[in-house]
Scaffold this active site. Structure first.
Site, mmCIF file in Angstrom:
data_model
loop_
_atom_site.group_PDB
_atom_site.id
_atom_site.type_symbol
_atom_site.label_atom_id
_atom_site.label_comp_id
_atom_site.label_asym_id
_atom_site.label_seq_id
_atom_site.Cartn_x
_atom_site.Cartn_y
_atom_site.Cartn_z
ATOM 1 N N HIS A 171 2.027 70.171 42.301
ATOM 2 C CA HIS A 171 1.499 68.833 42.548
ATOM 3 C C HIS A 171 0.923 68.733 43.959
ATOM 4 C CE1 HIS A 171 2.262 64.207 42.409
ATOM 5 N NE2 HIS A 171 1.006 64.506 42.169
ATOM 6 N N HIS A 222 12.459 76.220 39.395
ATOM 7 C CA HIS A 222 11.360 75.907 38.477
ATOM 8 C C HIS A 222 10.808 74.511 38.737
ATOM 9 C CE1 HIS A 222 9.157 75.934 34.600
ATOM 10 N NE2 HIS A 222 9.520 74.651 34.543
ATOM 11 N N GLU A 223 11.682 73.538 38.893
ATOM 12 C CA GLU A 223 11.228 72.170 39.119
ATOM 13 C C GLU A 223 10.576 72.012 40.491
ATOM 14 O OE1 GLU A 223 11.011 70.426 36.629
ATOM 15 O OE2 GLU A 223 12.362 71.534 35.328
ATOM 16 N N HIS A 256 7.061 72.920 40.193
ATOM 17 C CA HIS A 256 6.184 71.824 39.767
ATOM 18 C C HIS A 256 5.802 70.939 40.952
ATOM 19 C CE1 HIS A 256 6.121 72.586 35.546
ATOM 20 N NE2 HIS A 256 7.420 72.399 35.363
#
Length: 241
Positions: free
Chosen positions: A109, A101-102, A105
């Site tokens: 970005h 999940h991270e 991100h």
């Protein structure tokens, strides 16, 4: 009226109930799947390194530790993936889901994902509203209710406070597509990489779904709180008239 207003509890109760449910689900799912090893026996740090390489971000995004439980996050300001020790060091299914999940991100970005860019852009305004919005609203409320003549700018203070407070609701609503998209990317990466096998993907998805509910709860609470302040301001303005 302000400190013991039954209307506040009526409006805020659904958001509070949803927040408690979300918190319980996150802790339950995380606790369950943090005790189950993934079949590849990879720790969160190893999963992060693998997925960052797969997405061409190995030389761009760093991995570092952070204190606390369930404190894992990606910080776009320094392009760093921060992992709690329980996630970074344990080869659990929970760790795989959270790290994916991270990394999602980080990929957002790198791709200039529009909702993430917008969320980053409004952070200064949201921080300003968090610091001063409620104080300005309180000042407008007391000046409206407890001054005999009713100062002409009291109503203005009320609505300026509400405008600043509304930033939190906007931020929470914008966060929803950002977080849901990161989870979608995470599941797609896990399927494509075969980092999880069989029922492990379902376990990772359970952790991600539980986490997603926390953002839904936060958005609901923020919107309901904003609604209360608007209703209260209208009530005070009506009494002044």
């Amino acid at each position: 009226m302000f400190f013991f207003d039954p209307l506040y509890f009526i409006i805020a109760l659904p958001g509070l109930a949803l927040a408690l449910l979300a918190q319980w689900r996150v802790k339950s799912a995380y606790s369950k799947y943090s005790q189950i090893r993934n079949s590849r026996n990879l720790t969160g740090e190893e999963v992060a390194a693998y997925l960052l390489r797969q997405n061409g971000l190995a030389g761009t995004v760093k991995v570092a530790g952070t204190l606390g439980d369930l404190s894992d996050h990606y910080d776009p300001r320094d392009r760093t993936l921060y992992l709690s020790s329980d996630v970074a060091k344990r080869p659990s299914i929970s760790a795989v889901g959270i790290v994916a999940h991270e990394v999602g991100h980080a990929v957002q970005h790198a791709e200039n994902y529009a909702p993430l860019k917008f969320r980053m852009a409004i952070v200064p305004a949201v921080n300003l509203g968090t610091q001063f919005g409620f104080l300005i609203f309180i000042a407008g409320f007391f000046l409206s209710v407890y001054t005999r003549a009713g100062l002409p700018f009291a109503s203005t203070l009320l609505w300026v406070g509400i405008l600043l407070i509304s930033g939190t609701a906007v931020f929470s609503l914008v966060t929803l597509p950002v977080e849901l998209n990161a989870s979608q990317r995470a599941l797609a990466m896990l399927r494509a990489s075969a980092l999880v096998q069989g029922n492990e993907l379902g376990g990772a998805q359970s952790v991600l779904n539980a986490a997603a509910l926390t953002y839904v709860a936060a958005a609901a609470s923020a919107v309901l709180n904003l609604l209360y302040y608007i209703l209260l301001a209208n009530r005070v303005s009506g009494r002044r008239r």
